[in-house]
Design a protein around this motif. Structure first.
Motif, PDB file in Angstrom:
ATOM      1  N   HIS A  74       0.874  -1.181   0.000  1.00  0.00           N
ATOM      2  CA  HIS A  74       0.000   0.000   0.000  1.00  0.00           C
ATOM      3  C   HIS A  74       0.907   1.226   0.000  1.00  0.00           C
ATOM      4  O   HIS A  74       1.708   1.421   0.916  1.00  0.00           O
ATOM      5  CB  HIS A  74      -0.904   0.005   1.228  1.00  0.00           C
ATOM      6  CG  HIS A  74      -2.186   0.744   1.014  1.00  0.00           C
ATOM      7  ND1 HIS A  74      -2.239   2.018   0.483  1.00  0.00           N
ATOM      8  CD2 HIS A  74      -3.481   0.395   1.243  1.00  0.00           C
ATOM      9  CE1 HIS A  74      -3.488   2.414   0.404  1.00  0.00           C
ATOM     10  NE2 HIS A  74      -4.272   1.445   0.858  1.00  0.00           N
ATOM     11  N   VAL A  75       0.783   2.051  -1.020  1.00  0.00           N
ATOM     12  CA  VAL A  75       1.714   3.161  -1.222  1.00  0.00           C
ATOM     13  C   VAL A  75       1.582   4.235  -0.149  1.00  0.00           C
ATOM     14  O   VAL A  75       2.573   4.787   0.327  1.00  0.00           O
ATOM     15  CB  VAL A  75       1.519   3.773  -2.626  1.00  0.00           C
ATOM     16  CG1 VAL A  75       2.396   5.010  -2.799  1.00  0.00           C
ATOM     17  CG2 VAL A  75       1.845   2.743  -3.697  1.00  0.00           C
ATOM     18  N   ASP A  76       0.363   4.546   0.240  1.00  0.00           N
ATOM     19  CA  ASP A  76       0.105   5.628   1.196  1.00  0.00           C
ATOM     20  C   ASP A  76       0.122   5.064   2.614  1.00  0.00           C
ATOM     21  O   ASP A  76      -0.726   4.250   2.989  1.00  0.00           O
ATOM     22  CB  ASP A  76      -1.253   6.262   0.886  1.00  0.00           C
ATOM     23  CG  ASP A  76      -1.550   7.478   1.743  1.00  0.00           C
ATOM     24  OD1 ASP A  76      -1.259   7.439   2.948  1.00  0.00           O
ATOM     25  OD2 ASP A  76      -2.095   8.457   1.206  1.00  0.00           O
ATOM     26  N   GLU A  77       1.066   5.519   3.435  1.00  0.00           N
ATOM     27  CA  GLU A  77       1.208   4.959   4.783  1.00  0.00           C
ATOM     28  C   GLU A  77      -0.010   5.240   5.668  1.00  0.00           C
ATOM     29  O   GLU A  77      -0.365   4.415   6.511  1.00  0.00           O
ATOM     30  CB  GLU A  77       2.467   5.492   5.461  1.00  0.00           C
ATOM     31  CG  GLU A  77       3.770   4.909   4.949  1.00  0.00           C
ATOM     32  CD  GLU A  77       4.308   5.598   3.714  1.00  0.00           C
ATOM     33  OE1 GLU A  77       5.327   5.129   3.160  1.00  0.00           O
ATOM     34  OE2 GLU A  77       3.689   6.615   3.291  1.00  0.00           O
ATOM     35  N   ARG A  78      -0.633   6.398   5.514  1.00  0.00           N
ATOM     36  CA  ARG A  78      -1.795   6.676   6.357  1.00  0.00           C
ATOM     37  C   ARG A  78      -2.913   5.690   6.050  1.00  0.00           C
ATOM     38  O   ARG A  78      -3.517   5.103   6.949  1.00  0.00           O
ATOM     39  CB  ARG A  78      -2.303   8.107   6.176  1.00  0.00           C
ATOM     40  CG  ARG A  78      -3.394   8.454   7.201  1.00  0.00           C
ATOM     41  CD  ARG A  78      -3.858   9.892   7.121  1.00  0.00           C
ATOM     42  NE  ARG A  78      -4.801  10.108   6.031  1.00  0.00           N
ATOM     43  CZ  ARG A  78      -5.668  11.107   5.993  1.00  0.00           C
ATOM     44  NH1 ARG A  78      -5.699  11.997   6.953  1.00  0.00           N
ATOM     45  NH2 ARG A  78      -6.484  11.250   4.963  1.00  0.00           N
ATOM     46  N   SER A  79      -3.175   5.474   4.778  1.00  0.00           N
ATOM     47  CA  SER A  79      -4.192   4.501   4.392  1.00  0.00           C
ATOM     48  C   SER A  79      -3.747   3.086   4.742  1.00  0.00           C
ATOM     49  O   SER A  79      -4.568   2.246   5.142  1.00  0.00           O
ATOM     50  CB  SER A  79      -4.487   4.609   2.887  1.00  0.00           C
ATOM     51  OG  SER A  79      -5.079   5.854   2.569  1.00  0.00           O
ATOM     52  N   ALA A  80      -2.453   2.815   4.600  1.00  0.00           N
ATOM     53  CA  ALA A  80      -1.931   1.484   4.928  1.00  0.00           C
ATOM     54  C   ALA A  80      -2.169   1.148   6.394  1.00  0.00           C
ATOM     55  O   ALA A  80      -2.507   0.013   6.747  1.00  0.00           O
ATOM     56  CB  ALA A  80      -0.446   1.415   4.613  1.00  0.00           C
ATOM     57  N   GLY A  81      -1.986   2.137   7.269  1.00  0.00           N
ATOM     58  CA  GLY A  81      -2.209   1.911   8.692  1.00  0.00           C
ATOM     59  C   GLY A  81      -3.643   1.505   8.977  1.00  0.00           C
ATOM     60  O   GLY A  81      -3.903   0.562   9.741  1.00  0.00           O
ATOM     61  N   PHE A  82      -4.596   2.179   8.357  1.00  0.00           N
ATOM     62  CA  PHE A  82      -6.002   1.842   8.564  1.00  0.00           C
ATOM     63  C   PHE A  82      -6.373   0.532   7.872  1.00  0.00           C
ATOM     64  O   PHE A  82      -7.231  -0.214   8.354  1.00  0.00           O
ATOM     65  CB  PHE A  82      -6.891   2.979   8.069  1.00  0.00           C
ATOM     66  CG  PHE A  82      -6.974   4.136   9.017  1.00  0.00           C
ATOM     67  CD1 PHE A  82      -7.734   4.056  10.175  1.00  0.00           C
ATOM     68  CD2 PHE A  82      -6.281   5.317   8.767  1.00  0.00           C
ATOM     69  CE1 PHE A  82      -7.818   5.113  11.055  1.00  0.00           C
ATOM     70  CE2 PHE A  82      -6.347   6.388   9.651  1.00  0.00           C
ATOM     71  CZ  PHE A  82      -7.111   6.286  10.803  1.00  0.00           C
ATOM     72  N   PHE A  83      -5.734   0.252   6.751  1.00  0.00           N
ATOM     73  CA  PHE A  83      -5.963  -1.016   6.044  1.00  0.00           C
ATOM     74  C   PHE A  83      -5.575  -2.188   6.955  1.00  0.00           C
ATOM     75  O   PHE A  83      -6.323  -3.170   7.090  1.00  0.00           O
ATOM     76  CB  PHE A  83      -5.142  -1.015   4.760  1.00  0.00           C
ATOM     77  CG  PHE A  83      -5.429  -2.161   3.828  1.00  0.00           C
ATOM     78  CD1 PHE A  83      -6.702  -2.374   3.326  1.00  0.00           C
ATOM     79  CD2 PHE A  83      -4.413  -3.016   3.437  1.00  0.00           C
ATOM     80  CE1 PHE A  83      -6.961  -3.419   2.444  1.00  0.00           C
ATOM     81  CE2 PHE A  83      -4.653  -4.059   2.566  1.00  0.00           C
ATOM     82  CZ  PHE A  83      -5.929  -4.263   2.062  1.00  0.00           C
ATOM     83  N   ALA A  84      -4.426  -2.068   7.596  1.00  0.00           N
ATOM     84  CA  ALA A  84      -3.993  -3.091   8.551  1.00  0.00           C
ATOM     85  C   ALA A  84      -4.929  -3.154   9.742  1.00  0.00           C
ATOM     86  O   ALA A  84      -5.243  -4.235  10.259  1.00  0.00           O
ATOM     87  CB  ALA A  84      -2.565  -2.801   9.011  1.00  0.00           C
ATOM     88  N   LEU A  85      -5.394  -2.002  10.185  1.00  0.00           N
ATOM     89  CA  LEU A  85      -6.333  -1.942  11.301  1.00  0.00           C
ATOM     90  C   LEU A  85      -7.598  -2.733  10.988  1.00  0.00           C
ATOM     91  O   LEU A  85      -8.085  -3.523  11.815  1.00  0.00           O
ATOM     92  CB  LEU A  85      -6.683  -0.484  11.599  1.00  0.00           C
ATOM     93  CG  LEU A  85      -7.745  -0.246  12.676  1.00  0.00           C
ATOM     94  CD1 LEU A  85      -7.104  -0.287  14.053  1.00  0.00           C
ATOM     95  CD2 LEU A  85      -8.433   1.093  12.476  1.00  0.00           C
ATOM     96  N   GLY A  86      -8.159  -2.534   9.800  1.00  0.00           N
ATOM     97  CA  GLY A  86      -9.375  -3.246   9.419  1.00  0.00           C
ATOM     98  C   GLY A  86      -9.161  -4.743   9.331  1.00  0.00           C
ATOM     99  O   GLY A  86     -10.010  -5.540   9.761  1.00  0.00           O
ATOM    100  N   LEU A  87      -8.019  -5.137   8.791  1.00  0.00           N
ATOM    101  CA  LEU A  87      -7.695  -6.558   8.681  1.00  0.00           C
ATOM    102  C   LEU A  87      -7.561  -7.192  10.063  1.00  0.00           C
ATOM    103  O   LEU A  87      -8.075  -8.288  10.317  1.00  0.00           O
ATOM    104  CB  LEU A  87      -6.399  -6.714   7.881  1.00  0.00           C
ATOM    105  CG  LEU A  87      -5.874  -8.120   7.615  1.00  0.00           C
ATOM    106  CD1 LEU A  87      -6.948  -9.007   6.994  1.00  0.00           C
ATOM    107  CD2 LEU A  87      -4.644  -8.060   6.711  1.00  0.00           C
ATOM    108  N   ALA A  88      -6.884  -6.498  10.970  1.00  0.00           N
ATOM    109  CA  ALA A  88      -6.723  -7.012  12.336  1.00  0.00           C
ATOM    110  C   ALA A  88      -8.044  -7.001  13.094  1.00  0.00           C
ATOM    111  O   ALA A  88      -8.340  -7.908  13.874  1.00  0.00           O
ATOM    112  CB  ALA A  88      -5.684  -6.181  13.079  1.00  0.00           C
TER     113      ALA A  88
END
Length: 594
Positions: free
Chosen positions: A53-67
Motif C-alpha cells: 500500500h503506497v500511502d502509509e496513512r491509508s496502509a495503517g487503517f488497512f492493517a487496522l481493518g484486517l486485524a
C-alpha cells in the motif's frame, strides 16, 4: 561488507520467522529504501502474506481493518521519516479500539540522526502513549545471542499487541547500508531456532480474568433481587458474547439495550430480549422521567447513542456495573459504581446459571413494558423512514437491513451514518456483523479500514458520508491492487451533515456555518472511481438503489453507489420522525406504569 550482509540477513530473517511463529500471517508494506532488509525478507517467507500500500496513512487503517475483522495481530512496515508519522491516526484508533497491530518502522542508524541526514526524524517513542510498548531494536548482528534477541523481541511484540487490552506496539529498526539482504541464504529463517521440535522460540501464556465462585454467588444473589434492571452492550467484536448475554437476560428477566456494533442485534442467538430502538424512545421526556432503573450492567465500549449516554448520566443513585475483560476504564458517564474486571462471557454465563437456580419472582411489568415500548418505537421508526418522499438518509439502513445476507459485514462511517445505523438498522433480518472505527470516532481512514476488513468478511458494505469518503480517497488503491470485493455507499449531502444537528447550526449565520462547519466540497467522485477500476452509480430513487445494490453484491470488485441528499431536509426529517413516534407513544404511555 559481506560479513554485514550475513548479519543483516540472519538477524532480519530470525525476526521475521519468529513473527510468523508467534501468529502473524499478514503484513502491510509501504515501499521505501530504508525498509528494504525487512521487506525483502518478509516477501520470501512462505508463511507470510504481504500486501503493498503506497500511502502509509491509508496502509495503517488497512492493517487496522484486517486485524479488527480477523481478531489477529497484523504487522505494518514502512521506511524512515514522515512515512512513519503517517501511521499515527491508525495507531491512535488501534489503541482506543483495542486492535492488535505490530508497527515496524525503519530508521537511519544512530550516527545519521540529528545531523541533517535526509529522511531522518526523531522516531524514538514517536507514538507516545498511543502504543502499548515501544522498543528501539539493536543494529543487525547474526551472533547466537543476537539471533535469540531478535526472536525474543518478535515474540514479545506479537504477544504484547494481542493480550488484553489488545493494541499497537512499535519497534524501530535502525539499518546501515548496504540494505539488500541475501535472500538466497539457506539458513535465513533458521537462525536462533531452538533444537527442540517446538515451532516457537518463546511461548507466552496468559489467562482470562475469571471471578472466584463466592464472588459470583454474591453477584447472583444481589442481582436476583432486582426487578428494574438493564443490560447494555456497546461496540465489541466477539460474535459469541450474544449467547451468554441472552442467557443472562433470560435468567434475570432484564432486557438488553444492544448497540448496532455489539453483534447482539443480529446473530445466532435469540434476540427476544434485545431492545434496538432506545435511541428514539429515550428522547421522550416521559420515558426519561419514569423508566428509572435500579441496576445497569454494561458490556463492551460506550454505546453510540447520545440519548442513552445522557439517560445513564442522570441516575446517580442507580448501581451501574461495567464489565471489562482487560482492566480498562471505558466509563465517560462518571456514574459507574462497580468496575468488574472479568471475562464477559464467563461472568454472564456463571451469574445466569446461579440466578436460574434461584429462579427470581418478578412482581412488576418493567421488562414487559420496555419490550413493548421497543416494539412500538421500532415499528414507528421503520414505517416513518419508508414513508418519507425522496432520499432520506436514515432509510439507507432500513433498506440494507432488509436486503443484506447472512454472514455479511456492514461497516459504517462516523458522524451521521453510525447514528442512523443505530436508529434504523433493527434486530429484524439476516445475521449481519456491524463494525466501525469507534475508538477515536474519527472520519479519517474509514474506507481503508473497511477494505482491510473486507479481506476477511464477504460481502462487505461500507456506508459513509462524502467528507469521510474524500478524506481517504488514496485508500481506494487497495481495492484495485488486491481485487477486493466491496460495496461503498456514499451519502453525499454536500458536507458535514452532523453539524446541522448541533448548536452551531443555530448560533452561526448561514454563510459562517457553511464556511466553518458545512464545508461543501462540490466534487464529482465518478472519475476517481473509474481511475481506481471501480464502478460508479449515482441514484435518484430507491428502486435504482436496490438495483445498484443487487448488482454490486452479485458482482466482483469495488462498486460505489452515491446517494445525493440535502442536509437541511435531513435534519427536519429526523426531528419529524422522532416527534411522530413520540406522539404515537403518548396514548399507550398514559395507560402503563413502569
Amino acid at each position: 561488507m559481506q560479513d554485514y550482509i550475513v548479519d543483516l540477513t540472519g538477524y532480519t530473517g530470525a525476526f521475521v520467522d519468529e513473527l510468523v511463529m508467534s501468529g502473524v500471517t499478514e503484513v502491510i508494506i509501504s515501499p521505501g529504501s530504508r525498509s528494504t532488509p525487512l521487506a525483502m525478507v518478509m516477501a520470501n517467507h512462505p508463511g507470510l502474506n504481504i500486501k503493498m500500500h503506497v500511502d502509509e496513512r491509508s496502509a495503517g487503517f488497512f492493517a487496522l481493518g484486517l486485524a479488527k475483522a480477523s481478531r489477529k495481530p497484523v504487522a505494518l512496515l514502512c521506511t524512515s521519516g514522515t512515512a512513519a508519522a503517517n501511521y499515527y491516526p491508525a495507531v491512535v484508533e488501534a489503541k482506543l479500539a483495542r486492535v492488535p497491530l505490530v508497527v515496524l518502522t525503519s530508521d537511519r542508524p544512530h550516527e545519521l540522526r540529528d545531523v541533517g541526514a535526509p529522511q531522518a526524524i526523531d522516531q524514538l517513542g514517536m507514538f507516545g502513549s498511543h502504543v502499548k510498548w515501544f522498543a528501539e531494536m539493536a543494529l543487525p548482528e547474526a551472533s547466537a545471542s543476537m539471533l535469540r534477541y531478535a526472536r525474543t523481541m518478535a515474540a514479545r511484540a506479537t504477544k504484547t499487541a494481542s493480550i488484553g487490552p489488545a493494541g499497537p506496539v512499535h519497534l524501530n529498526f535502525p539499518f546501515r547500508e548496504p540494505l539488500v539482504p541475501d535472500v538466497t541464504s539457506q539458513g535465513m529463517f533458521t537462525g536462533g531456532r531452538r533444537s527442540s521440535k517446538r515451532d516457537f522460540y518463546i511461548h507466552i501464556t496468559t489467562g482470562d480474568r475469571k471471578l472466584d465462585s463466592f464472588i459470583l454467588d454474591e453477584w447472583a444473589s444481589e442481582l436476583a433481587e432486582v426487578e428494574r434492571g438493564l443490560i447494555i452492550c456497546g461496540p465489541q467484536e466477539d460474535p459469541l458474547l450474544g449467547k451468554a448475554l441472552v442467557h443472562l437476560a433470560e435468567s434475570l428477566r432484564w432486557p438488553i439495550l444492544a448497540d448496532p456494533l455489539s453483534q447482539l442485534r443480529r446473530g445466532e442467538h435469540k434476540n427476544g430480549w434485545v431492545i434496538d430502538s432506545y435511541d428514539a424512545f429515550l428522547r421522550h421526556p416521559v420515558i426519561k422521567e419514569r423508566a428509572v432503573p435500579e441496576v445497569v450492567i454494561r458490556f463492551g465500549a460506550m454505546p453510540v447513542s447520545k440519548a442513552l449516554l445522557l439517560f445513564l448520566g442522570q441516575f446517580r443513585d442507580c448501581r451501574q456495573l461495567v464489565v471489562d475483560p482487560d482492566g480498562g476504564w471505558r466509563e465517560p458517564t462518571l456514574s459507574a459504581t462497580e468496575m468488574i474486571y472479568s471475562d464477559p462471557d464467563h461472568f454472564a454465563k456463571e451469574v445466569a446459571k446461579r440466578v436460574s437456580a434461584i429462579d427470581p419472582k418478578r412482581q412488576g411489568n418493567w421488562s414487559e413494558n420496555l419490550l413493548e415500548l421497543d416494539a412500538r418505537t421500532r415499528a414507528g421508526m421503520v414505517a416513518s423512514s419508508v414513508q418519507i418522499e425522496g432520499l432520506f438518509e436514515g432509510r439507507v439502513f432500513t433498506e440494507l437491513g432488509k436486503t443484506m445476507p447472512d454472514g455479511s459485514l456492514l461497516f459504517t462511517g462516523n458522524s451521521m451514518p453510525v447514528r442512523d445505523m443505530d436508529s434504523f438498522f433493527t434486530k429484524e433480518g439476516a445475521m449481519v456483523w456491524g463494525m466501525a472505527n469507534r475508538g477515536a470516532n474519527g472520519i479519517d481512514g474509514v474506507t481503508s479500514t473497511a477494505l482491510g476488513a473486507a479481506l476477511v468478511q464477504s460481502p462487505t458494505v461500507l456506508v459513509l458520508g462524502d467528507l469521510s469518503f474524500y478524506h481517504d480517497l488514496n485508500g481506494l488503491l487497495a481495492a484495485k491492487l488486491h481485487t477486493i470485493n466491496i460495496t461503498i455507499i456514499v451519502i453525499n449531502n454536500g458536507g458535514g451533515g452532523i453539524f446541522s444537528f448541533l448548536p452551531q447550526a443555530k448560533e452561526a449565520d448561514q454563510v459562517a456555518f457553511e464556511t466553518l462547519f458545512g464545508t461543501p466540497l462540490g466534487l464529482d467522485y465518478e472519475p476517481v472511481i473509474t481511475m481506481y477500476g471501480g464502478s460508479f452509480t449515482r441514484i435518484s430513487s430507491w428502486e435504482e438503489f436496490h438495483n445498484a445494490l443487487q448488482k454490486s453484491m452479485d458482482g466482483k470488485g469495488m462498486h460505489v453507489i452515491e446517494i445525493p441528499t440535502d442536509r437541511t431536509d435531513n435534519v427536519s426529517t429526523h426531528r419529524a420522525i422522532w416527534e411522530n413516534v413520540h406522539q404515537s407513544l403518548d396514548p399507550w404511555l398514559a395507560e402503563v406504569s413502569f
